[in-house]
Design a protein around this motif. Structure first.
Motif, mmCIF file in Angstrom:
data_model
loop_
_atom_site.group_PDB
_atom_site.id
_atom_site.type_symbol
_atom_site.label_atom_id
_atom_site.label_comp_id
_atom_site.label_asym_id
_atom_site.label_seq_id
_atom_site.Cartn_x
_atom_site.Cartn_y
_atom_site.Cartn_z
ATOM 1 N N LYS A 1 11.861 38.147 -18.657
ATOM 2 C CA LYS A 1 12.687 38.743 -19.715
ATOM 3 C C LYS A 1 12.545 38.005 -21.040
ATOM 4 C CE LYS A 1 16.891 36.288 -18.256
ATOM 5 N NZ LYS A 1 18.265 36.480 -17.701
ATOM 6 N N PHE A 2 12.049 36.752 -20.992
ATOM 7 C CA PHE A 2 11.807 35.990 -22.222
ATOM 8 C C PHE A 2 10.322 35.904 -22.555
ATOM 9 C CE2 PHE A 2 15.850 34.107 -20.652
ATOM 10 C CZ PHE A 2 16.657 34.464 -21.730
ATOM 11 N N ASP A 3 9.500 36.637 -21.804
ATOM 12 C CA ASP A 3 8.050 36.646 -22.007
ATOM 13 C C ASP A 3 7.492 35.223 -21.919
ATOM 14 O OD1 ASP A 3 5.685 38.010 -22.305
ATOM 15 O OD2 ASP A 3 5.653 37.832 -24.482
ATOM 16 N N GLN A 4 7.879 34.530 -20.837
ATOM 17 C CA GLN A 4 7.440 33.153 -20.632
ATOM 18 C C GLN A 4 6.649 33.027 -19.334
ATOM 19 O OE1 GLN A 4 11.317 31.273 -20.737
ATOM 20 N NE2 GLN A 4 10.972 30.516 -22.819
ATOM 21 N N VAL A 5 5.853 31.963 -19.257
ATOM 22 C CA VAL A 5 5.088 31.627 -18.065
ATOM 23 C C VAL A 5 5.431 30.191 -17.697
ATOM 24 C CG1 VAL A 5 2.775 31.412 -17.063
ATOM 25 C CG2 VAL A 5 3.219 33.148 -18.814
ATOM 26 N N ALA A 6 5.539 29.915 -16.418
ATOM 27 C CA ALA A 6 5.863 28.560 -15.959
ATOM 28 C C ALA A 6 4.696 27.982 -15.172
ATOM 29 C CB ALA A 6 7.123 28.578 -15.098
ATOM 30 N N ALA B 1 0.833 -1.201 0.000
ATOM 31 C CA ALA B 1 0.000 0.000 0.000
ATOM 32 C C ALA B 1 0.866 1.249 0.000
ATOM 33 C CB ALA B 1 -0.927 0.013 1.220
ATOM 34 N N VAL B 2 0.299 2.316 -0.550
ATOM 35 C CA VAL B 2 0.926 3.624 -0.520
ATOM 36 C C VAL B 2 -0.181 4.649 -0.297
ATOM 37 C CG1 VAL B 2 0.730 4.082 -3.006
ATOM 38 C CG2 VAL B 2 2.600 5.112 -1.724
ATOM 39 N N ALA B 3 0.144 5.738 0.338
ATOM 40 C CA ALA B 3 -0.827 6.801 0.585
ATOM 41 C C ALA B 3 -0.449 8.025 -0.240
ATOM 42 C CB ALA B 3 -0.883 7.159 2.065
ATOM 43 N N MET B 4 -1.474 8.715 -0.749
ATOM 44 C CA MET B 4 -1.253 9.937 -1.509
ATOM 45 C C MET B 4 -2.255 10.990 -1.078
ATOM 46 S SD MET B 4 -0.509 8.993 -5.496
ATOM 47 C CE MET B 4 -0.273 10.759 -5.806
ATOM 48 N N ARG B 5 -1.830 12.227 -1.082
ATOM 49 C CA ARG B 5 -2.795 13.301 -0.866
ATOM 50 C C ARG B 5 -3.803 13.289 -2.002
ATOM 51 N NH1 ARG B 5 -1.384 19.391 0.983
ATOM 52 N NH2 ARG B 5 -1.237 18.281 2.955
ATOM 53 N N GLU B 6 -5.078 13.429 -1.656
ATOM 54 C CA GLU B 6 -6.146 13.271 -2.636
ATOM 55 C C GLU B 6 -6.072 14.289 -3.765
ATOM 56 O OE1 GLU B 6 -10.923 12.501 -2.606
ATOM 57 O OE2 GLU B 6 -10.100 13.869 -1.102
ATOM 58 N N ASN B 7 -5.722 15.532 -3.442
ATOM 59 C CA ASN B 7 -5.715 16.596 -4.438
ATOM 60 C C ASN B 7 -4.297 16.933 -4.866
ATOM 61 O OD1 ASN B 7 -8.521 16.833 -4.237
ATOM 62 N ND2 ASN B 7 -8.350 18.256 -2.534
ATOM 63 N N LEU B 8 -4.149 17.290 -6.118
ATOM 64 C CA LEU B 8 -2.861 17.727 -6.636
ATOM 65 C C LEU B 8 -2.652 19.209 -6.332
ATOM 66 C CD1 LEU B 8 -2.979 16.070 -10.167
ATOM 67 C CD2 LEU B 8 -1.545 15.361 -8.246
ATOM 68 N N GLY B 9 -1.409 19.578 -6.112
ATOM 69 C CA GLY B 9 -1.065 20.986 -5.992
ATOM 70 C C GLY B 9 -0.741 21.550 -7.371
ATOM 71 N N VAL B 10 -1.208 22.760 -7.648
ATOM 72 C CA VAL B 10 -1.001 23.399 -8.947
ATOM 73 C C VAL B 10 -0.472 24.807 -8.712
ATOM 74 C CG1 VAL B 10 -2.079 24.083 -11.118
ATOM 75 C CG2 VAL B 10 -2.920 22.073 -9.905
ATOM 76 N N ALA B 11 0.482 25.226 -9.535
ATOM 77 C CA ALA B 11 1.047 26.567 -9.364
ATOM 78 C C ALA B 11 1.469 27.125 -10.717
ATOM 79 C CB ALA B 11 2.245 26.531 -8.410
ATOM 80 N N SER B 12 1.632 28.443 -10.756
ATOM 81 C CA SER B 12 2.138 29.111 -11.951
ATOM 82 C C SER B 12 3.034 30.262 -11.516
ATOM 83 C CB SER B 12 0.981 29.631 -12.814
ATOM 84 O OG SER B 12 0.079 30.402 -12.042
ATOM 85 N N ALA B 13 3.922 30.654 -12.404
ATOM 86 C CA ALA B 13 4.800 31.795 -12.152
ATOM 87 C C ALA B 13 4.838 32.641 -13.414
ATOM 88 C CB ALA B 13 6.207 31.322 -11.765
ATOM 89 N N THR B 14 4.559 33.924 -13.282
ATOM 90 C CA THR B 14 4.473 34.808 -14.446
ATOM 91 C C THR B 14 5.555 35.884 -14.479
ATOM 92 O OG1 THR B 14 2.938 36.251 -13.243
ATOM 93 C CG2 THR B 14 1.977 34.499 -14.603
ATOM 94 N N ASP B 15 6.027 36.280 -13.315
ATOM 95 C CA ASP B 15 6.870 37.473 -13.254
ATOM 96 C C ASP B 15 8.277 37.213 -12.720
ATOM 97 O OD1 ASP B 15 4.679 38.909 -14.160
ATOM 98 O OD2 ASP B 15 3.946 39.288 -12.133
ATOM 99 N N HIS B 16 8.690 35.952 -12.659
ATOM 100 C CA HIS B 16 10.053 35.673 -12.224
ATOM 101 C C HIS B 16 11.027 36.281 -13.243
ATOM 102 C CE1 HIS B 16 13.759 33.470 -11.366
ATOM 103 N NE2 HIS B 16 13.242 33.227 -10.165
ATOM 104 N N PRO B 17 12.118 36.896 -12.793
ATOM 105 C CA PRO B 17 13.030 37.568 -13.744
ATOM 106 C C PRO B 17 13.528 36.657 -14.858
ATOM 107 C CG PRO B 17 13.558 38.193 -11.486
ATOM 108 C CD PRO B 17 12.511 37.123 -11.388
ATOM 109 N N ASP B 18 13.791 35.369 -14.537
ATOM 110 C CA ASP B 18 14.301 34.463 -15.568
ATOM 111 C C ASP B 18 13.241 34.135 -16.616
ATOM 112 O OD1 ASP B 18 16.709 34.424 -14.287
ATOM 113 O OD2 ASP B 18 16.361 32.533 -13.250
ATOM 114 N N LEU B 19 11.974 34.327 -16.261
ATOM 115 C CA LEU B 19 10.886 34.071 -17.199
ATOM 116 C C LEU B 19 10.424 35.360 -17.879
ATOM 117 C CD1 LEU B 19 8.760 31.714 -14.911
ATOM 118 C CD2 LEU B 19 10.119 30.991 -16.878
#
Length: 369
Positions: free
Chosen positions: A339-344, A319-337
């Motif tokens: 300057k290249f007009d990217q979203v993570a 057996a293994v246990a997992m948290r029922e819900n997934l964590g989701v995130a985004s980053a829009t304004d990090h300097p490394d992103l």
């Protein structure tokens, strides 16, 4: 009336994602789908039909000679013409969650239920999502999986007890009893990250489905690696099957694998899975008789199993246990992103160590050190 290209593209992308899941499901089980997989197949077929009907309606209301309509009908390729209105970044959804404008990743829990009217995906508990993802987990559908909503928790462990003839009028004392126990666990986090050009994520809604599939597939494969090898985040260390099973020093061969199968059966359970590195699997299959192959537990190739190692296990008893819900995130304004007009984007799962009721249920064959 012009075709609503953005809406059509969104439905086409979701139809494509459902089709990928359906193809993977049917490839995994063939024509003999178990009950749970059959339900999933019916749900995916219904989802595909729903998106087909919607797109047909949109196309039917559009101008017949519109080049964009012709492209949709002919190839399904959704190219953005100049007339298509670009979406606002706030309308982008990844794993059903809206983009959060932030310099770094701020995780939020992705509920298994629909979040709002825009959330049309068929979401489920994290183990189901990762098992159904294309190229996702190969083990979550085989091992017992318990869901939870905390960083620590409990997994019931089936005790290995023995039945025998009871002597007439013979007392049974406390010393003859074995305990049923609860396995406690702590969790580690597995995360996957991907980035995209801001223009593309706003112009092409179907890119959301690709990002969803990539994140879910990576998390599923990461969970499999943890189940096999365990791992640590620096604070919490969780063991995997290799640390919990019984090791026999031998070269992986037909004879050594058959002996491992016999040892699992001697422990009064039926082995259901053999785990090997793909190279080890190839060598093993080259050496085995075809008639015998059909009598073996299913062989599952996992790249994180070390070459030259075989794990013969009754995963249905682990057996293994997992948290029922997934964590989701985004980053829009990090300097490394920025300057290249990217979203993570990122997805995260919390997974416990593996709980094995009896070490004899997991037999490991590997050469002596």
């Amino acid at each position: 009336m012009a075709l609503n290209a953005t809406l059509a593209a969104d439905h086409m992308a979701k139809r494509e994602a459902a089709t990928v899941k359906l193809t993977a499901l049917q490839a995994k089980y063939g024509s003999n789908l178990p009950a749970g997989a059959k339900d999933t197949e019916e749900r995916l077929l219904s989802e595909i039909a729903k998106h087909d009907k919607t797109v047909r309606g949109l196309v039917g209301n559009a101008v017949e000679h519109d080049a964009y309509v012709t492209e949709v009908r002919a190839t399904g390729a959704m190219q953005r013409p100049d007339a298509v209105q670009r979406r606002a970044l706030d309308d982008v959804r990844v794993l059903g969650m809206p983009v959060v404008r932030a310099e770094g990743f701020v995780f939020a829990e992705r509920s298994a239920d629909a979040l709002d009217a825009l959330d049309t995906g068929n979401w489920n508990a994290a183990p189901v999502m990762l098992a159904e993802a294309p190229n996702g987990s190969q083990l979550l559908g085989r091992i017992q999986t318990f869901t939870h909503n905390s960083t620590r928790g409990y997994v019931p462990v089936v005790p290995q007890i023995t039945a025998a003839i009871a002597g007439r009028n013979a007392p049974m004392g406390p010393g003859d009893l074995k305990s049923a126990t609860i396995g406690t666990f702590e969790t580690v986090k597995i995360a996957a990250y991907v980035k995209a050009d801001r223009d593309e994520i706003q112009d092409y809604p179907q890119l959301e489905a690709s990002i969803d599939a990539a994140i879910l597939s990576a998390l599923g494969a990461g969970v499999d690696d943890l189940i096999v090898n365990g791992g640590t985040d620096g604070d919490v260390t969780v063991p995997g099957l290799l640390a919990l099973g019984t090791v026999t020093a031998a070269t992986v061969s037909v004879a050594s694998v058959l002996s491992a199968i016999a040892r699992v059966k001697t422990a009064r359970v039926a082995p259901d899975t053999i785990l090997m590195h793909p190279d080890t699997e190839a060598a093993f299959l080259g050496a085995i008789d075809g008639a015998l192959l059909g009598k073996l537990p299913e062989i599952v190739a996992i790249p994180s199993v070390a070459a030259g190692v075989a794990i013969v296990a009754a995963l249905g008893n682990a057996a293994v246990a997992m948290r029922e819900n997934l964590g989701v995130a985004s980053a829009t304004d990090h300097p490394d992103l920025f300057k290249f007009d990217q979203v993570a984007f990122a997805g995260r799962a919390r997974v416990s160590d593996v709980v094995v009721a009896n070490a004899a249920h997991v037999q490991i064959v590997k050469p002596a050190a």
